[in-house]
Scaffold this motif. Structure first.
Motif, PDB file in Angstrom:
ATOM      1  N   MET A 161       0.840  -1.203   0.000  1.00 39.45           N
ATOM      2  CA  MET A 161       0.000   0.000   0.000  1.00 39.45           C
ATOM      3  C   MET A 161       0.872   1.247   0.000  1.00 39.45           C
ATOM      4  O   MET A 161       0.667   2.169  -0.785  1.00 39.45           O
ATOM      5  N   ILE A 192      -4.264   1.326  -6.089  1.00 42.49           N
ATOM      6  CA  ILE A 192      -4.727   1.589  -4.720  1.00 42.49           C
ATOM      7  C   ILE A 192      -6.134   1.021  -4.531  1.00 42.49           C
ATOM      8  O   ILE A 192      -6.412   0.320  -3.557  1.00 42.49           O
ATOM      9  N   ILE A 193      -6.990   1.270  -5.513  1.00 44.88           N
ATOM     10  CA  ILE A 193      -8.365   0.787  -5.394  1.00 44.88           C
ATOM     11  C   ILE A 193      -8.397  -0.745  -5.398  1.00 44.88           C
ATOM     12  O   ILE A 193      -9.080  -1.370  -4.597  1.00 44.88           O
ATOM     13  N   LEU A 223       1.153   4.319  -2.768  1.00 42.29           N
ATOM     14  CA  LEU A 223       0.947   5.734  -2.446  1.00 42.29           C
ATOM     15  C   LEU A 223       2.121   6.562  -2.937  1.00 42.29           C
ATOM     16  O   LEU A 223       1.957   7.692  -3.392  1.00 42.29           O
ATOM     17  N   ILE A 256      -7.194  -2.715  -2.084  1.00 38.84           N
ATOM     18  CA  ILE A 256      -8.048  -2.743  -0.913  1.00 38.84           C
ATOM     19  C   ILE A 256      -9.304  -3.560  -1.135  1.00 38.84           C
ATOM     20  O   ILE A 256      -9.756  -4.283  -0.253  1.00 38.84           O
ATOM     21  N   SER A 257      -9.826  -3.481  -2.343  1.00 40.60           N
ATOM     22  CA  SER A 257     -11.105  -4.192  -2.548  1.00 40.60           C
ATOM     23  C   SER A 257     -10.897  -5.681  -2.609  1.00 40.60           C
ATOM     24  O   SER A 257      -9.869  -6.197  -2.948  1.00 40.60           O
ATOM     25  N   LEU A 273      -3.449   5.090  -9.046  1.00 36.50           N
ATOM     26  CA  LEU A 273      -4.784   5.216  -8.436  1.00 36.50           C
ATOM     27  C   LEU A 273      -5.546   3.893  -8.546  1.00 36.50           C
ATOM     28  O   LEU A 273      -6.176   3.429  -7.593  1.00 36.50           O
TER      29      LEU A 273
END
Lengths: 99, 224
Positions: free
Chosen positions: A1, A94-95, A5, A98-99, A91
C-alpha cells in the motif's frame, strides 16, 4: 500500500491540475476559456496551476490570436502524458489493493 | 485510513472520467431536437408528395433519350423544364432544413441553459465541424443531381451523405448517433436499387420517422 501511495505523483494532488490533465489527454489542444469552464476554476487559480504544469514540462503553451483577442491554447507533452498515465495506474492499484 | 484513501482515489477517477467525457464529447443534445426535426421533415415530405401528384411525368424522360442529335435536343428541353420545375422543391428543402435546424437548436439550447452549461465549447465545435463537412459535400452532390436532371439520385444522396455526416460527428457526441447514421446510409444505399418512385417515401422514413423514433429514445435515455 505504501509503495502504491508513493507512486502517486504529488503534482497531480490538486483537483484542478487533475482536471486540466484529463481534458488535455483526450483533446489535441484546448483554449483557456474552455479549460476554465471544464475544471470550474477562476482565471487566476487556473493560470497558476497551468504555470506549474508548464514548469514541469507536462503541458505546452501556444499563444495566438483570434482577431484581436489573444487565444492561448494548451496541449499535453509526451512527458505529461506518461506521468499522468502512471498516476492513473497508481490510483487504480490503490483501489484494487483494498477491494 | 486505507478505505479513506480508496474513497478519494475512486472520487478522483470519477472526476477524471467525467472531464474526459465532457471535454471530448458534446453530450447534452436534446431528444426533443430529434422529434422536432423529424416532424418538420414529415410535414415537408407531405407537401412534396402533394406537389408531385400534379407533376409532369419526368420519370418518362429519365434515361429515355440517350443517343443522336434529336435525342440530345430533347434532353436539353427536358433539362430546362425540369430545372424550372425543380426550383420550388429546392425552396421547400431549404425551408424544411432551416425550420428543422432552428427548432432543433432551440431545444438543445434550452437543455443546456437549464443545466447551466456553456453550449459552445471545444467539444461542440468539433461536433459541428465534423457534421458540416460531409453535409456540405452532400448538399453539393445533391444539387448537382438536381441540376443535371438526375432526380432519381436526389433522395439516396441526401440519405447517404446525411448518414455519413452523423457517423463522422458521432465521435464528438453521444455514440447512439452513429447507429442512426448507419441506418440512414443503409436506407440510402438500398433506395438506389429500388424503384425511384419510392425515393420520397424512403426520404420521409429516414429524415422523418427515424428522427422522431431516435428523438424519443434519446429523450428517454438522457433527458428524463
Amino acid at each position: 500500500m505504501r509503495k502504491e501511495l508513493e507512486q502517486l505523483n504529488k503534482i497531480f494532488d490538486s483537483r484542478i491540475r487533475i482536471g486540466i490533465m484529463s481534458a488535455l489527454i483526450v483533446n489535441e489542444d484546448i483554449n483557456f476559456n474552455d479549460l476554465k469552464a471544464l475544471v470550474d476554476a477562476t482565471d487566476g487559480n487556473l493560470a497558476t496551476h497551468l504555470k506549474t504544469l508548464e514548469e514541469h514540462k507536462f503541458i505546452k503553451v501556444e499563444k495566438g490570436f483570434v482577431g484581436r483577442k489573444t487565444n492561448t491554447v494548451y496541449s499535453i507533452t509526451k512527458a505529461g502524458e506518461k506521468a499522468f498515465r502512471s498516476h492513473l495506474d497508481a490510483l487504480e492499484k490503490i483501489i484494487r489493493s483494498i477491494s | 485510513m486505507e478505505s479513506e484513501q480508496k474513497d478519494t482515489s475512486l472520487e478522483t477517477l470519477r472526476q477524471i472520467r467525467s472531464i474526459m467525457e465532457r471535454s471530448a464529447r458534446f453530450l447534452s443534445l436534446s431528444g426533443w431536437s430529434g422529434v422536432w426535426a423529424g416532424s418538420v421533415a414529415l410535414a415537408g415530405a407531405v407537401v412534396a408528395y402533394l406537389w408531385l401528384k400534379e407533376a409532369p411525368d419526368f420519370a418518362y424522360y429519365h434515361g429515355t433519350y440517350t443517343a443522336g442529335p434529336p435525342a440530345a435536343q430533347a434532353f436539353e428541353g427536358y433539362l430546362e423544364d425540369f430545372r424550372s420545375y425543380m426550383l420550388r422543391f429546392l425552396v421547400l428543402a431549404a425551408g424544411v432544413f432551416t425550420v428543422a435546424f432552428i427548432g432543433g437548436f432551440y431545444f438543445t439550447y434550452q437543455k443546456n441553459k437549464q443545466a447551466g452549461v456553456k453550449m459552445w465549447n471545444a467539444a461542440s465545435r468539433k461536433m459541428v465541424i465534423n457534421l458540416a463537412i460531409p453535409l456540405a459535400a452532400g448538399a453539393i452532390v445533391t444539387l448537382a443531381f438536381a441540376y443535371r436532371g438526375d432526380w432519381i439520385y436526389i433522395a439516396p444522396s441526401c440519405l447517404i451523405f446525411y448518414g455519413l455526416a452523423l457517423i463522422n460527428g458521432s465521435k464528438y457526441t453521444v455514440s447512439d448517433i452513429k447507429y442512426l447514421g448507419l441506418i440512414e446510409v443503409i436506407i440510402g444505399c438500398g433506395s438506389l436499387f429500388l424503384d425511384p418512385g419510392y425515393g420520397l417515401y424512403l426520404w420521409a422514413l429516414g429524415f422523418g420517422v427515424l428522427h422522431i423514433v431516435y428523438g424519443i429514445i434519446m429523450w428517454r435515455k438522457y433527458d428524463q
